[in-house]
Structures are given as C-alpha cells and as structure tokens.
Design a protein around this motif. Structure first.
Motif, mmCIF file in Angstrom:
data_model
loop_
_atom_site.group_PDB
_atom_site.id
_atom_site.type_symbol
_atom_site.label_atom_id
_atom_site.label_comp_id
_atom_site.label_asym_id
_atom_site.label_seq_id
_atom_site.Cartn_x
_atom_site.Cartn_y
_atom_site.Cartn_z
ATOM 1 N N ASP A 137 1.711 6.393 -3.144
ATOM 2 C CA ASP A 137 0.985 5.332 -3.864
ATOM 3 C C ASP A 137 1.724 4.001 -3.852
ATOM 4 O OD1 ASP A 137 -1.305 6.757 -4.525
ATOM 5 O OD2 ASP A 137 -0.408 7.577 -6.344
ATOM 6 N N LEU A 138 2.710 3.862 -2.979
ATOM 7 C CA LEU A 138 3.404 2.586 -2.829
ATOM 8 C C LEU A 138 2.692 1.761 -1.766
ATOM 9 C CD1 LEU A 138 7.156 3.704 -2.705
ATOM 10 C CD2 LEU A 138 5.899 2.832 -4.686
ATOM 11 N N TYR A 139 2.831 0.436 -1.867
ATOM 12 C CA TYR A 139 2.308 -0.421 -0.808
ATOM 13 C C TYR A 139 3.164 -0.274 0.444
ATOM 14 C CZ TYR A 139 -0.977 -2.873 -3.849
ATOM 15 O OH TYR A 139 -2.025 -3.174 -4.669
ATOM 16 N N LYS A 140 2.561 -0.636 1.585
ATOM 17 C CA LYS A 140 3.292 -0.641 2.848
ATOM 18 C C LYS A 140 3.961 -2.006 3.044
ATOM 19 C CE LYS A 140 -0.131 2.599 4.702
ATOM 20 N NZ LYS A 140 -1.174 2.826 5.724
ATOM 21 N N SER A 141 4.517 -2.245 4.224
ATOM 22 C CA SER A 141 5.400 -3.401 4.439
ATOM 23 C C SER A 141 4.727 -4.762 4.284
ATOM 24 C CB SER A 141 6.058 -3.318 5.816
ATOM 25 O OG SER A 141 5.083 -3.314 6.840
ATOM 26 N N LEU B 15 8.837 -2.996 -4.147
ATOM 27 C CA LEU B 15 9.170 -1.774 -3.417
ATOM 28 C C LEU B 15 8.022 -1.369 -2.499
ATOM 29 C CD1 LEU B 15 10.787 0.959 -3.032
ATOM 30 C CD2 LEU B 15 9.574 1.768 -5.077
ATOM 31 N N CYS B 16 8.340 -0.939 -1.292
ATOM 32 C CA CYS B 16 7.308 -0.397 -0.403
ATOM 33 C C CYS B 16 7.858 0.821 0.328
ATOM 34 C CB CYS B 16 6.835 -1.445 0.602
ATOM 35 S SG CYS B 16 7.942 -1.707 2.022
ATOM 36 N N ARG B 17 6.931 1.675 0.778
ATOM 37 C CA ARG B 17 7.326 2.738 1.706
ATOM 38 C C ARG B 17 7.225 2.136 3.093
ATOM 39 N NH1 ARG B 17 4.585 8.635 3.141
ATOM 40 N NH2 ARG B 17 6.277 9.310 4.530
ATOM 41 N N PHE B 18 8.346 2.037 3.754
ATOM 42 C CA PHE B 18 8.381 1.356 5.042
ATOM 43 C C PHE B 18 7.871 2.252 6.165
ATOM 44 C CE2 PHE B 18 10.244 -0.913 8.648
ATOM 45 C CZ PHE B 18 9.917 -2.209 8.315
#
Length: 291
Positions: A125-129, A189-192
């Motif tokens: 549920d994190l945004y991407k880059s 914060l993002c999931r890269f």
C-alpha cells in the motif's frame, strides 16, 4: 515521468447556466452520466455542480443555489499529485482546468483515484517511485536541500527460496509498516521495487544517518513470521548546500536515487558499517549503513 492533468482531464464537458433548474440538469446527468458541471453566469465560471450536489438538492432549485461553494482553477501542466493535494486540502470534488483564461477541462476525485492507483504498490500500500520524484521537485523548488535513504532487505532472495513467497510477502508488508511507523512526518516513503524501499527527506546527511540507524534497529528488533531474522542495509545520498538548486529536478533526483542504491549495495559488502563516496555534486556525499 510525472503525469500532468492535461493527460487525464475530462475534455468533453457540459457547461450549465447558473439559473437552470436542478431538474433540468438531472436530466442531462441521466443522459450523459457526467460527474460534474461547470456553472457560468454571464459567461464567467462561478462554481461546479457535482452529481452529489444534484442528488441532495430539491429539483426546483437553480444551479447557483445547489452548486458547491468552493472551486479552484488549475493549469493543464499541473502535476496530478498536486491536483490530488488541492482536492484533499480544500475538501472539493473537482477542479477546473484553464488555459489562457479559457475552460479546457475538468479533474475529478474519481479520475485522480484511478490515476494514482496505478502508482500504489498493491502488496504494501505504499506509493511507487513517481511519488518520490514529485515531492522532491516540490521540496527543491521551495529551496530545501534533499537527501535519499535507500533500503534493501538483506538476503531476501534466500528467504523467498527457503520459506516461500508467502512468507516473503509478509516480511515485505511488515517492513513497510515498521518504516512508516518510525519515519518523521516530513519524509516520503515508497516501495522502489522488489525488496527495496526509498525515503525522500528534506534533511541533511547527519540527520538522515540518525533516521537510518533508527530504522535498522527497529527492523532488527522486530519479531517476524516464523521467527525469521530480518535485517536491512541502507545507503544515503544527498547534498549539504544551503542555496537553491536551479534547473530540471529530475536528473538530480535520479542521480541521488542511483547513488543511494549503490551505497546500500556496498553496505552489504563492506565489513565496516560506514562507507563515504562522492555523489557527483561538489557539495554532496553518499553514506552507507548496515545493521
């Protein structure tokens, strides 16, 4: 690249007059299934009438009385992230897009939800880059220096092979929650990708070092599924300047992300906990930390 509202806005819209009745506009809504209507009076935009306004208003009322009280105009080049922020901040359901004082489109919450949903990682549920690039540009344009903390989960490939992807997915979710819980509000914060996370900060290197060390300790102390020992490596890249950066922000952010990523990889290989290298900017450094 960061998308602009011109790429997703509603271009085929119906303008209604301030004196037209809600009943008349409801008939248009039923026929065309549009989300909202710009309302004009003597050729000037005075508001937006949404489907929500129509449903809660008596059919004898006129558009001017039934429409939402607030509206805002933005340009076609506005980033979709900025439009999202404006809608949330102002509590509106739609934005009017104008170019050279001419109405050229509409942006609604529904459109933005669909667009930004493409940039959300479904597992964590994190945004991407893309999220990082937008906020980095905002910070730099406001005169802030930025730094990136890049994080890898150590030996994550082995965890997936030995315990399976279900356990690996649980670990990724829990790492994401730990990072969110332990980060200052001013960070992003993002999931890269894969087992990698990136954190944008408006801080200088020494402050990022303290944040990185806190994150590494929090993850190492956490009890993960099946008692799997989990640790992180982190790389930091950023400048130390106090004057405004000029020019295109995209290459700067890409460079910092690349350097921080390389730094986190070196953190896994270095016997010491600290590695310092040049970022490519005269006033910047990169550092690595491993738990």
């Amino acid at each position: 690249m960061i998308r602009q509202v011109s790429e997703i806005m509603i271009k085929n819209f119906t303008i209604v007059n301030a004196l037209q009745s809600v009943e008349y506009i409801r008939n248009i809504y039923a026929e065309k299934e549009v989300e909202c209507f710009p309302v004009t009076e003597e050729g000037k935009i005075i508001g937006i009438l949404t489907s929500k306004d129509l449903m809660k208003s008596h059919f004898n009322r006129i558009a001017a009385d039934a429409m939402s009280g607030k509206f805002q105009c933005i340009s076609p080049s506005t980033p979709v992230w900025k439009a999202h922020e404006l809608l949330n901040e102002e509590g509106m359901d739609a934005l009017i897009v104008q170019e050279n004082h001419e109405l050229v489109g509409l942006i609604t919450k529904g459109l933005l939800k669909a667009e930004l949903g493409k940039h959300i990682d479904l597992l964590t549920d994190l945004y991407k880059s893309d999220y990082i690039y937008y906020h980095a540009a905002e910070l730099m344009e406001a005169g802030h220096e930025i730094s990136i903390i890049f994080i890898d989960i150590n030996n994550f490939g082995s965890i997936n092979k030995e315990l399976g992807h279900i356990v690996g997915d649980k670990i990724l979710k829990e790492v994401a929650l730990i990072l969110q819980k332990n980060l200052p509000q001013e960070t992003f914060l993002c999931r890269f990708g894969g087992d990698e996370f990136a954190i944008l900060t408006p801080y200088y290197i020494h402050e990022c070092k303290m944040i990185a060390e806190k994150l590494l300790k929090a993850v190492k102390a956490h009890s993960f599924p099946d008692n799997v020992p989990v640790s992180l490596s982190a790389g930091i890249a950023g400048g130390r300047r106090h004057n405004h950066r000029s020019g295109d922000t995209f290459p700067t952010v890409s460079n910092l992300l690349n350097i921080a990523s390389i730094a986190s990889t070196k953190a896994k290989k270095e016997l010491s906990n600290l590695f310092v290298g040049e970022t490519g900017f005269a006033d910047g450094i990169a550092q690595t930390y491993s738990s």
